[in-house]
Design a protein around this motif. Structure first.
Motif, mmCIF file in Angstrom:
data_model
loop_
_atom_site.group_PDB
_atom_site.id
_atom_site.type_symbol
_atom_site.label_atom_id
_atom_site.label_comp_id
_atom_site.label_asym_id
_atom_site.label_seq_id
_atom_site.Cartn_x
_atom_site.Cartn_y
_atom_site.Cartn_z
ATOM 1 N N ALA A 79 -40.638 21.020 -13.242
ATOM 2 C CA ALA A 79 -39.767 21.441 -12.138
ATOM 3 C C ALA A 79 -38.777 20.350 -11.745
ATOM 4 O O ALA A 79 -37.695 20.650 -11.230
ATOM 5 C CB ALA A 79 -40.608 21.843 -10.926
ATOM 6 N N ILE B 180 -39.627 25.498 -17.769
ATOM 7 C CA ILE B 180 -39.097 26.266 -16.647
ATOM 8 C C ILE B 180 -37.597 26.332 -16.859
ATOM 9 O O ILE B 180 -36.906 25.317 -16.794
ATOM 10 C CB ILE B 180 -39.443 25.616 -15.300
ATOM 11 C CG1 ILE B 180 -40.963 25.552 -15.125
ATOM 12 C CG2 ILE B 180 -38.790 26.392 -14.154
ATOM 13 C CD1 ILE B 180 -41.416 24.735 -13.940
ATOM 14 N N LEU C 287 -35.130 27.839 -11.795
ATOM 15 C CA LEU C 287 -35.980 27.582 -10.633
ATOM 16 C C LEU C 287 -35.119 27.460 -9.393
ATOM 17 O O LEU C 287 -34.120 26.736 -9.375
ATOM 18 C CB LEU C 287 -36.776 26.286 -10.833
ATOM 19 C CG LEU C 287 -37.604 25.803 -9.646
ATOM 20 C CD1 LEU C 287 -38.681 26.822 -9.263
ATOM 21 C CD2 LEU C 287 -38.229 24.452 -9.962
ATOM 22 N N LEU D 226 -38.610 31.808 -10.076
ATOM 23 C CA LEU D 226 -38.586 31.016 -11.301
ATOM 24 C C LEU D 226 -38.780 31.882 -12.528
ATOM 25 O O LEU D 226 -39.358 32.969 -12.456
ATOM 26 C CB LEU D 226 -39.640 29.903 -11.269
ATOM 27 C CG LEU D 226 -41.126 30.264 -11.325
ATOM 28 C CD1 LEU D 226 -41.629 30.400 -12.752
ATOM 29 C CD2 LEU D 226 -41.926 29.192 -10.611
#
Length: 124
Positions: free
Chosen positions: A14, A49, A52, A67
């Protein structure tokens, strides 16, 4: 919530995204502990990811999260979550979905508001 160490790889993934709210181990733990129904990916299964968004629309403990993540087996996961100023555990919703393709994840795993916030659109 007890063992936050399992969420550290997700915190690292993240960190590549600029978010208003810090996406720390506690937030990840909340996204897992308060998930409602549906298939929830194991934390270790998320390998990337791709999108996000984490903001605090009302300040205090309020949070909105959207996300899109790629799983190690090639499938795609989405999470759309919110908590009001009282935080997770009081007034909240956490919805994880897993789909076979990224296109299906965007179409079926995100609501319109989340797609707009992530600057994603439906195919076609």
């Amino acid at each position: 919530m007890s063992d936050y160490s399992q969420y550290e790889p997700l915190v690292a993934l993240a960190a590549a995204h600029d978010t208003e709210v810090e996406v720390d181990s506690y937030l990840w733990a909340s996204l897992y502990e308060y998930a409602e129904g549906g298939e929830v990916p194991a934390p270790r299964s998320i390998v990337e990811i791709t999108e996000l968004r984490a903001v605090s629309p009302e300040g205090w403990a309020s949070v909105d999260v959207a996300l899109v993540a790629r799983l190690g087996d090639g499938r795609w996961a989405t999470c759309v979550a919110w908590a009001d100023t009282t935080g997770f555990g009081c007034r909240y919703q956490v919805d994880w979905r897993i789909n076979p393709t990224r296109e299906q994840a965007v179409a079926f795993g995100l609501d319109e508001e989340s797609r707009r916030a992530l600057r994603l659109s439906l195919p076609g």
